[in-house]
Motif scaffolding. Sequence first.
Motif, PDB file in Angstrom:
ATOM      1  N   LYS A  14       0.908  -1.170  -0.003  1.00  0.00           N
ATOM      2  CA  LYS A  14       0.108  -0.071  -0.063  1.00  0.00           C
ATOM      3  C   LYS A  14       0.906   1.265  -0.044  1.00  0.00           C
ATOM      4  O   LYS A  14       0.432   2.278  -0.774  1.00  0.00           O
ATOM      5  CB  LYS A  14      -0.728   0.035   1.284  1.00  0.00           C
ATOM      6  CG  LYS A  14      -2.124  -0.857   1.180  1.00  0.00           C
ATOM      7  CD  LYS A  14      -2.666  -0.981   2.429  1.00  0.00           C
ATOM      8  CE  LYS A  14      -3.873  -1.706   2.332  1.00  0.00           C
ATOM      9  NZ  LYS A  14      -4.737  -1.960   3.778  1.00  0.00           N
ATOM     10  N   SER A  15       2.103   1.415   0.659  1.00  0.00           N
ATOM     11  CA  SER A  15       2.731   2.460   0.651  1.00  0.00           C
ATOM     12  C   SER A  15       3.406   2.944  -0.322  1.00  0.00           C
ATOM     13  O   SER A  15       3.753   3.749  -0.958  1.00  0.00           O
ATOM     14  CB  SER A  15       3.831   2.196   1.963  1.00  0.00           C
ATOM     15  OG  SER A  15       4.961   1.228   1.739  1.00  0.00           O
ATOM     16  N   LYS A  16       3.983   1.732  -1.218  1.00  0.00           N
ATOM     17  CA  LYS A  16       4.445   1.799  -2.561  1.00  0.00           C
ATOM     18  C   LYS A  16       3.680   2.139  -3.601  1.00  0.00           C
ATOM     19  O   LYS A  16       3.954   3.179  -4.400  1.00  0.00           O
ATOM     20  CB  LYS A  16       5.201   0.600  -2.955  1.00  0.00           C
ATOM     21  CG  LYS A  16       6.344  -0.082  -2.092  1.00  0.00           C
ATOM     22  CD  LYS A  16       7.533   0.901  -1.813  1.00  0.00           C
ATOM     23  CE  LYS A  16       7.417   1.364  -0.649  1.00  0.00           C
ATOM     24  NZ  LYS A  16       8.506   2.566  -0.467  1.00  0.00           N
ATOM     25  N   ARG A  17       2.472   1.694  -3.411  1.00  0.00           N
ATOM     26  CA  ARG A  17       1.297   2.395  -4.350  1.00  0.00           C
ATOM     27  C   ARG A  17       0.981   3.611  -4.030  1.00  0.00           C
ATOM     28  O   ARG A  17       0.811   4.679  -5.203  1.00  0.00           O
ATOM     29  CB  ARG A  17      -0.046   1.531  -4.303  1.00  0.00           C
ATOM     30  CG  ARG A  17      -1.080   1.844  -5.579  1.00  0.00           C
ATOM     31  CD  ARG A  17      -2.396   0.808  -5.317  1.00  0.00           C
ATOM     32  NE  ARG A  17      -3.347   1.539  -6.289  1.00  0.00           N
ATOM     33  CZ  ARG A  17      -3.272   1.201  -7.357  1.00  0.00           C
ATOM     34  NH1 ARG A  17      -2.344   0.504  -7.866  1.00  0.00           N
ATOM     35  NH2 ARG A  17      -4.099   1.559  -8.096  1.00  0.00           N
ATOM     36  N   ALA A  18       0.911   4.198  -2.653  1.00  0.00           N
ATOM     37  CA  ALA A  18       0.631   5.645  -2.558  1.00  0.00           C
ATOM     38  C   ALA A  18       1.876   6.376  -2.970  1.00  0.00           C
ATOM     39  O   ALA A  18       1.438   7.569  -3.575  1.00  0.00           O
ATOM     40  CB  ALA A  18       0.432   5.694  -0.843  1.00  0.00           C
ATOM     41  N   ASN A  19       3.084   5.916  -2.933  1.00  0.00           N
ATOM     42  CA  ASN A  19       4.209   6.584  -3.420  1.00  0.00           C
ATOM     43  C   ASN A  19       3.991   7.060  -4.992  1.00  0.00           C
ATOM     44  O   ASN A  19       4.415   8.174  -5.395  1.00  0.00           O
ATOM     45  CB  ASN A  19       5.599   5.874  -3.228  1.00  0.00           C
ATOM     46  CG  ASN A  19       5.968   5.997  -1.851  1.00  0.00           C
ATOM     47  OD1 ASN A  19       5.642   6.681  -0.966  1.00  0.00           O
ATOM     48  ND2 ASN A  19       7.028   5.129  -1.681  1.00  0.00           N
ATOM     49  N   ILE A  20       3.513   6.249  -5.514  1.00  0.00           N
ATOM     50  CA  ILE A  20       3.302   6.113  -7.238  1.00  0.00           C
ATOM     51  C   ILE A  20       2.198   7.201  -7.586  1.00  0.00           C
ATOM     52  O   ILE A  20       2.272   8.138  -8.197  1.00  0.00           O
ATOM     53  CB  ILE A  20       3.117   4.974  -7.820  1.00  0.00           C
ATOM     54  CG1 ILE A  20       4.128   3.964  -7.445  1.00  0.00           C
ATOM     55  CG2 ILE A  20       2.687   5.060  -9.248  1.00  0.00           C
ATOM     56  CD1 ILE A  20       3.960   2.346  -8.088  1.00  0.00           C
ATOM     57  N   VAL A  21       1.255   7.149  -6.726  1.00  0.00           N
ATOM     58  CA  VAL A  21       0.016   7.758  -6.908  1.00  0.00           C
ATOM     59  C   VAL A  21       0.406   9.415  -6.540  1.00  0.00           C
ATOM     60  O   VAL A  21       0.185  10.384  -7.340  1.00  0.00           O
ATOM     61  CB  VAL A  21      -1.286   7.605  -5.938  1.00  0.00           C
ATOM     62  CG1 VAL A  21      -2.298   8.455  -6.157  1.00  0.00           C
ATOM     63  CG2 VAL A  21      -1.783   6.085  -6.356  1.00  0.00           C
ATOM     64  N   VAL A  40       9.942   5.767  -8.775  1.00  0.00           N
ATOM     65  CA  VAL A  40      10.968   4.538  -9.124  1.00  0.00           C
ATOM     66  C   VAL A  40      10.627   3.250  -8.382  1.00  0.00           C
ATOM     67  O   VAL A  40      10.347   3.572  -7.454  1.00  0.00           O
ATOM     68  CB  VAL A  40      12.328   5.226  -8.823  1.00  0.00           C
ATOM     69  CG1 VAL A  40      13.138   3.783  -9.292  1.00  0.00           C
ATOM     70  CG2 VAL A  40      12.571   6.291  -9.833  1.00  0.00           C
ATOM     71  N   HIS A  41      10.501   2.139  -8.987  1.00  0.00           N
ATOM     72  CA  HIS A  41      10.555   0.829  -8.353  1.00  0.00           C
ATOM     73  C   HIS A  41      11.793   0.129  -8.685  1.00  0.00           C
ATOM     74  O   HIS A  41      12.422   0.113  -9.670  1.00  0.00           O
ATOM     75  CB  HIS A  41       9.189   0.123  -8.654  1.00  0.00           C
ATOM     76  CG  HIS A  41       9.274  -0.911  -9.535  1.00  0.00           C
ATOM     77  ND1 HIS A  41       9.660  -2.027  -9.933  1.00  0.00           N
ATOM     78  CD2 HIS A  41       8.890  -0.375 -11.134  1.00  0.00           C
ATOM     79  CE1 HIS A  41       9.647  -2.608 -10.967  1.00  0.00           C
ATOM     80  NE2 HIS A  41       9.202  -1.635 -11.580  1.00  0.00           N
ATOM     81  N   LYS A 109      13.942   0.974 -17.474  1.00  0.00           N
ATOM     82  CA  LYS A 109      13.351   1.688 -18.577  1.00  0.00           C
ATOM     83  C   LYS A 109      11.998   2.143 -17.942  1.00  0.00           C
ATOM     84  O   LYS A 109      11.714   1.685 -16.745  1.00  0.00           O
ATOM     85  CB  LYS A 109      13.151   0.638 -19.584  1.00  0.00           C
ATOM     86  CG  LYS A 109      12.114  -0.322 -19.190  1.00  0.00           C
ATOM     87  CD  LYS A 109      11.781  -0.975 -20.533  1.00  0.00           C
ATOM     88  CE  LYS A 109      10.483  -2.050 -20.198  1.00  0.00           C
ATOM     89  NZ  LYS A 109      10.008  -2.591 -21.465  1.00  0.00           N
ATOM     90  N   PRO A 110      11.279   3.077 -18.738  1.00  0.00           N
ATOM     91  CA  PRO A 110       9.749   3.470 -18.353  1.00  0.00           C
ATOM     92  C   PRO A 110       8.990   2.086 -18.307  1.00  0.00           C
ATOM     93  O   PRO A 110       9.070   1.275 -18.998  1.00  0.00           O
ATOM     94  CB  PRO A 110       9.413   4.391 -19.436  1.00  0.00           C
ATOM     95  CG  PRO A 110      10.714   4.938 -19.806  1.00  0.00           C
ATOM     96  CD  PRO A 110      11.515   3.857 -19.623  1.00  0.00           C
ATOM     97  N   ALA A 111       8.156   2.132 -17.164  1.00  0.00           N
ATOM     98  CA  ALA A 111       7.375   0.856 -16.784  1.00  0.00           C
ATOM     99  C   ALA A 111       5.799   1.462 -16.818  1.00  0.00           C
ATOM    100  O   ALA A 111       5.448   2.737 -16.472  1.00  0.00           O
ATOM    101  CB  ALA A 111       7.691   0.429 -15.460  1.00  0.00           C
ATOM    102  N   PRO A 112       4.856   0.466 -17.166  1.00  0.00           N
ATOM    103  CA  PRO A 112       3.491   0.879 -17.098  1.00  0.00           C
ATOM    104  C   PRO A 112       3.374   1.306 -15.734  1.00  0.00           C
ATOM    105  O   PRO A 112       3.645   0.338 -14.793  1.00  0.00           O
ATOM    106  CB  PRO A 112       2.806  -0.237 -17.668  1.00  0.00           C
ATOM    107  CG  PRO A 112       3.726  -1.191 -17.489  1.00  0.00           C
ATOM    108  CD  PRO A 112       5.049  -0.928 -17.633  1.00  0.00           C
ATOM    109  N   LEU A 113       2.024   2.003 -15.595  1.00  0.00           N
ATOM    110  CA  LEU A 113       1.707   2.555 -14.101  1.00  0.00           C
ATOM    111  C   LEU A 113       0.781   1.228 -13.875  1.00  0.00           C
ATOM    112  O   LEU A 113       0.046   0.581 -14.559  1.00  0.00           O
ATOM    113  CB  LEU A 113       1.076   3.868 -14.299  1.00  0.00           C
ATOM    114  CG  LEU A 113       1.487   5.174 -14.256  1.00  0.00           C
ATOM    115  CD1 LEU A 113       0.754   6.198 -14.515  1.00  0.00           C
ATOM    116  CD2 LEU A 113       2.583   5.163 -12.981  1.00  0.00           C
ATOM    117  N   PRO A 114       0.761   1.072 -12.345  1.00  0.00           N
ATOM    118  CA  PRO A 114      -0.146   0.115 -12.020  1.00  0.00           C
ATOM    119  C   PRO A 114      -1.773   0.625 -12.194  1.00  0.00           C
ATOM    120  O   PRO A 114      -1.941   1.855 -12.191  1.00  0.00           O
ATOM    121  CB  PRO A 114       0.070   0.072 -10.260  1.00  0.00           C
ATOM    122  CG  PRO A 114       1.422   0.494 -10.181  1.00  0.00           C
ATOM    123  CD  PRO A 114       1.685   1.425 -11.333  1.00  0.00           C
TER     124      PRO A 114
END
Length: 143
Positions: A14-21, A40-41, A109-114
């Motif tokens: 959840k914390s990693k997803r929140a970072n992306i959002v 970045v992941h 490389k650029p990755a697709p967003l969740p």
Amino acid sequence: MSERGYRPMGAYAKSKRANIVFAQELARRLGGSAHRALAVHPGSAVTNLQRHTFTRRMGRLLVALAARTLMGPADGAAWPSLYAATHPDAANGAFIGPAGRDQTSGTPKPAPLPVGAGSPDLGAWLWRESERLTGVTFPALQA
């Protein structure tokens, strides 16, 4: 927020997803400025985090086996961050991760967003909640 139950890996996810959002919302708010916001992941790297994932011996053995076959080295996990910070094609709002099998390791490389992570509504909500929970606002970045 894990108020009704806490699972370490669930909270981590959840914390990693929140970072992306949050990074997506910051990128929107930066708009056409000279600044960029990227997420970045690192992929899956062999670190001490896996040692504490399972308490039973069988779980630890399975994680050790998976680590040897699916995960990259810990120092390789820094590559996506270095790419994001230095590559001229790393655009505002980009999500950077390893290009290897299942994005676990390899050249960045650029990755697709969740799914759903790029939602402007979700990003605006998370921004407001972050301000409310921390008491910190950024007037120059108000939408």
